[in-house]
Scaffold this motif. Structure first.
Motif, PDB file in Angstrom:
ATOM      1  N   LEU A   1       0.802  -1.222   0.000  1.00 55.35           N
ATOM      2  CA  LEU A   1       0.000   0.000   0.000  1.00 55.35           C
ATOM      3  C   LEU A   1       0.836   1.274   0.000  1.00 55.35           C
ATOM      4  CD1 LEU A   1      -2.759  -1.073   2.569  1.00 55.35           C
ATOM      5  CD2 LEU A   1      -2.819  -1.229   0.064  1.00 55.35           C
ATOM      6  N   LEU A   2       1.938   1.270   0.767  1.00 56.27           N
ATOM      7  CA  LEU A   2       2.763   2.467   0.885  1.00 56.27           C
ATOM      8  C   LEU A   2       4.020   2.412   0.022  1.00 56.27           C
ATOM      9  CD1 LEU A   2       2.560   3.008   4.759  1.00 56.27           C
ATOM     10  CD2 LEU A   2       1.042   3.865   2.964  1.00 56.27           C
ATOM     11  N   ARG A   3       4.216   1.294  -0.675  1.00 59.75           N
ATOM     12  CA  ARG A   3       5.373   1.113  -1.554  1.00 59.75           C
ATOM     13  C   ARG A   3       6.695   1.232  -0.811  1.00 59.75           C
ATOM     14  NH1 ARG A   3       3.707   4.140  -7.246  1.00 59.75           N
ATOM     15  NH2 ARG A   3       1.794   2.962  -7.610  1.00 59.75           N
ATOM     16  N   GLU A   4       6.728   0.790   0.428  1.00 58.22           N
ATOM     17  CA  GLU A   4       7.962   0.756   1.209  1.00 58.22           C
ATOM     18  C   GLU A   4       8.553  -0.650   1.094  1.00 58.22           C
ATOM     19  OE1 GLU A   4       7.202   1.973   5.187  1.00 58.22           O
ATOM     20  OE2 GLU A   4       6.779   4.050   4.650  1.00 58.22           O
ATOM     21  N   ARG A   5       9.379  -0.844   0.076  1.00 58.54           N
ATOM     22  CA  ARG A   5       9.916  -2.171  -0.185  1.00 58.54           C
ATOM     23  C   ARG A   5      11.085  -2.466   0.747  1.00 58.54           C
ATOM     24  NH1 ARG A   5      12.100  -2.522  -5.935  1.00 58.54           N
ATOM     25  NH2 ARG A   5      13.839  -1.420  -4.964  1.00 58.54           N
ATOM     26  N   PRO A   6      10.993  -3.528   1.548  1.00 60.73           N
ATOM     27  CA  PRO A   6      12.091  -3.844   2.470  1.00 60.73           C
ATOM     28  C   PRO A   6      13.260  -4.499   1.753  1.00 60.73           C
ATOM     29  CG  PRO A   6      10.378  -5.499   2.655  1.00 60.73           C
ATOM     30  CD  PRO A   6       9.858  -4.455   1.698  1.00 60.73           C
ATOM     31  N   LYS A   7      14.475  -4.275   2.281  1.00 62.24           N
ATOM     32  CA  LYS A   7      15.650  -4.967   1.775  1.00 62.24           C
ATOM     33  C   LYS A   7      15.694  -6.377   2.337  1.00 62.24           C
ATOM     34  CE  LYS A   7      19.630  -3.270   1.283  1.00 62.24           C
ATOM     35  NZ  LYS A   7      20.974  -2.691   1.517  1.00 62.24           N
ATOM     36  N   GLY A   8      16.517  -7.218   1.719  1.00 67.54           N
ATOM     37  CA  GLY A   8      16.624  -8.597   2.173  1.00 67.54           C
ATOM     38  C   GLY A   8      17.064  -8.704   3.621  1.00 67.54           C
ATOM     39  N   LEU A   9      18.019  -7.853   4.039  1.00 66.79           N
ATOM     40  CA  LEU A   9      18.518  -7.900   5.405  1.00 66.79           C
ATOM     41  C   LEU A   9      17.426  -7.542   6.402  1.00 66.79           C
ATOM     42  CD1 LEU A   9      20.914  -8.349   7.259  1.00 66.79           C
ATOM     43  CD2 LEU A   9      21.556  -5.949   6.943  1.00 66.79           C
ATOM     44  N   PHE A  10      16.558  -6.603   6.019  1.00 65.91           N
ATOM     45  CA  PHE A  10      15.459  -6.243   6.910  1.00 65.91           C
ATOM     46  C   PHE A  10      14.488  -7.408   7.070  1.00 65.91           C
ATOM     47  CE2 PHE A  10      11.399  -4.565   8.150  1.00 65.91           C
ATOM     48  CZ  PHE A  10      11.713  -3.581   9.069  1.00 65.91           C
ATOM     49  N   VAL A  11      14.233  -8.127   5.991  1.00 65.76           N
ATOM     50  CA  VAL A  11      13.347  -9.295   6.054  1.00 65.76           C
ATOM     51  C   VAL A  11      13.937 -10.346   6.995  1.00 65.76           C
ATOM     52  CG1 VAL A  11      12.305 -11.169   4.744  1.00 65.76           C
ATOM     53  CG2 VAL A  11      12.388  -8.870   3.771  1.00 65.76           C
ATOM     54  N   VAL A  12      15.263 -10.527   6.939  1.00 69.23           N
ATOM     55  CA  VAL A  12      15.925 -11.457   7.857  1.00 69.23           C
ATOM     56  C   VAL A  12      15.736 -10.992   9.301  1.00 69.23           C
ATOM     57  CG1 VAL A  12      18.154 -12.382   8.601  1.00 69.23           C
ATOM     58  CG2 VAL A  12      17.618 -12.239   6.158  1.00 69.23           C
ATOM     59  N   ALA A  13      15.929  -9.691   9.529  1.00 72.62           N
ATOM     60  CA  ALA A  13      15.743  -9.138  10.871  1.00 72.62           C
ATOM     61  C   ALA A  13      14.316  -9.344  11.349  1.00 72.62           C
ATOM     62  CB  ALA A  13      16.090  -7.648  10.870  1.00 72.62           C
ATOM     63  N   LEU A  14      13.361  -9.142  10.465  1.00 75.04           N
ATOM     64  CA  LEU A  14      11.960  -9.342  10.804  1.00 75.04           C
ATOM     65  C   LEU A  14      11.703 -10.792  11.194  1.00 75.04           C
ATOM     66  CD1 LEU A  14       9.033  -8.252  10.849  1.00 75.04           C
ATOM     67  CD2 LEU A  14       8.866  -8.909   8.446  1.00 75.04           C
ATOM     68  N   ALA A  15      12.275 -11.726  10.408  1.00 73.74           N
ATOM     69  CA  ALA A  15      12.087 -13.142  10.695  1.00 73.74           C
ATOM     70  C   ALA A  15      12.674 -13.524  12.051  1.00 73.74           C
ATOM     71  CB  ALA A  15      12.724 -13.988   9.589  1.00 73.74           C
ATOM     72  N   VAL A  16      13.855 -12.977  12.370  1.00 75.15           N
ATOM     73  CA  VAL A  16      14.487 -13.271  13.660  1.00 75.15           C
ATOM     74  C   VAL A  16      13.631 -12.741  14.810  1.00 75.15           C
ATOM     75  CG1 VAL A  16      16.474 -12.749  15.133  1.00 75.15           C
ATOM     76  CG2 VAL A  16      16.823 -13.357  12.735  1.00 75.15           C
ATOM     77  N   ALA A  17      13.144 -11.500  14.663  1.00 73.17           N
ATOM     78  CA  ALA A  17      12.340 -10.885  15.722  1.00 73.17           C
ATOM     79  C   ALA A  17      11.032 -11.635  15.931  1.00 73.17           C
ATOM     80  CB  ALA A  17      12.074  -9.423  15.387  1.00 73.17           C
ATOM     81  N   VAL A  18      10.351 -11.981  14.842  1.00 76.45           N
ATOM     82  CA  VAL A  18       9.073 -12.681  14.963  1.00 76.45           C
ATOM     83  C   VAL A  18       9.266 -14.099  15.494  1.00 76.45           C
ATOM     84  CG1 VAL A  18       7.118 -13.595  13.654  1.00 76.45           C
ATOM     85  CG2 VAL A  18       7.931 -11.282  13.214  1.00 76.45           C
ATOM     86  N   ALA A  19      10.351 -14.766  15.062  1.00 81.05           N
ATOM     87  CA  ALA A  19      10.643 -16.098  15.595  1.00 81.05           C
ATOM     88  C   ALA A  19      10.884 -16.036  17.101  1.00 81.05           C
ATOM     89  CB  ALA A  19      11.866 -16.693  14.889  1.00 81.05           C
ATOM     90  N   GLY A  20      11.568 -14.999  17.542  1.00 84.21           N
ATOM     91  CA  GLY A  20      11.775 -14.818  18.973  1.00 84.21           C
ATOM     92  C   GLY A  20      10.474 -14.585  19.705  1.00 84.21           C
ATOM     93  N   ALA A  21       9.570 -13.774  19.095  1.00 87.79           N
ATOM     94  CA  ALA A  21       8.273 -13.525  19.711  1.00 87.79           C
ATOM     95  C   ALA A  21       7.466 -14.810  19.824  1.00 87.79           C
ATOM     96  CB  ALA A  21       7.507 -12.489  18.889  1.00 87.79           C
ATOM     97  N   LEU A  22       7.519 -15.650  18.790  1.00 87.04           N
ATOM     98  CA  LEU A  22       6.810 -16.926  18.830  1.00 87.04           C
ATOM     99  C   LEU A  22       7.392 -17.858  19.889  1.00 87.04           C
ATOM    100  CD1 LEU A  22       6.272 -17.627  15.018  1.00 87.04           C
ATOM    101  CD2 LEU A  22       4.516 -17.098  16.726  1.00 87.04           C
TER     102      LEU A  22
END
Length: 310
Positions: A122-143
């Motif tokens: 919607l906002l066209r804020e395309r994340p970089k690959g490294l950010f996606v990795v960071a997101l995955a690490v953070a969400v995995a920790g939350a889970l």
């Protein structure tokens, strides 16, 4: 749809956005603790949070001197922010009453999964690959924090967890709407009107559900007043930061909130954190740091590309 990279903030005050966001996330970690101490119903605690916050927000907003500051009038984005925040608080406060503080706060903060995808589309804020990795690490920790929690905590842990998960959707909507509103209004004005419009809605929810409206003790009143302060300092800081940082980066950094809440729940309510919860908390922090480093690296690369050739 072709996305564009995260924008680089040009406002000199943008350098303060990340520290303000980190402190605001830590302050928000106090909210579930104060909800537990409030001697009211779940939605009623949200109403008192708004009621105590309104006078402070009015004073702060009236001091605004720029074109986007001052009280002004509510916009459609502010109305939507109020609606999403009312839904957010209603579901979240009930989840706090039914499950552990850690579960209620962590599952709610899975919001980055929704925010990153929506911000991309919607906002066209395309994340970089490294950010996606960071997101995955953070969400995995939350889970890990959620799955490793003691299932005996809370009056109805499964329903409380479901309410917390639904809250993540409302919180994502709030993030994205505030991000849009920040393009035309100050954080103070958005906070003021979303709170003013949301207060009667929360009161209506409390009345319909026949909740106890009035705190039954001095401690309960103090907790409700504390929720008002948390609302102004914590949520206000997040709204201010959203005008200077990408929505996805902001939502990941706010994952500090469940770590703070879980630690306080451990100390105050003897909700002991298990080994998986501790490991998950460490992963959340690692993900936040990695996301910040990714954003800083991208900002530096953009500045280097914009520099004139020798």
């Amino acid at each position: 749809m072709t996305g564009r990279p995260f924008p680089t903030p040009s406002n000199p005050r943008a350098a303060l956005a990340l520290p303000v966001l980190i402190v605001s996330a830590a302050v928000l970690g106090l909210a579930p603790i104060l909800v537990r101490f409030a001697d009211t119903g779940a939605a009623a605690a949200g109403f008192w949070r708004f009621a105590f916050a309104l006078p402070l927000l009015l004073v702060l907003t009236r001091r605004g001197k720029d074109g986007a500051g001052g009280v002004g009038r509510p916009t459609k984005w502010m109305g939507l922010a109020a609606l999403f925040f009312v839904l957010d608080l209603s579901f979240w406060h009930y989840s706090i009453a039914m499950t552990s503080v850690a579960n209620a706060t962590v599952l709610t903060n899975l919001t980055p999964v929704v925010v990153t995808l929506a911000a991309w589309l919607l906002l066209r804020e395309r994340p970089k690959g490294l950010f996606v990795v960071a997101l995955a690490v953070a969400v995995a920790g939350a889970l890990a924090m959620s799955m490793g929690a003691d299932g005996r905590q809370g009056s109805n842990p499964r329903l409380g967890d479901v309410f917390a998960l639904v809250t993540a959707l409302w919180y994502a909507g709030y993030f994205l709407v505030v991000k849009q509103a920040r393009g035309e209004s100050s954080a103070g004005r958005i906070m003021l009107w979303s709170t003013a419009l949301g207060a009667p809605l929360l009161l209506a929810v409390a009345v319909v559900l026949r909740e106890p409206l009035w705190p039954a003790s001095t401690g309960g009143w103090a907790a409700c007043a504390g929720l008002g302060l948390v609302h102004v300092a914590g949520q206000g800081g997040v709204a201010w930061s959203l005008g200077r940082l990408p929505a996805a980066l902001t939502s990941v950094t706010v994952l500090l909130q469940p770590v703070v809440a879980a630690i306080l729940g451990w100390i105050l309510f003897a909700e002991h954190m298990t080994a998986p919860q501790l490991a998950g908390g460490a992963a959340v922090l690692a993900g936040v740091v990695l996301a910040q480093w990714s954003s800083a690296k991208k900002k530096g690369a953009a500045a280097e590309a914009a520099a004139p050739s020798p």
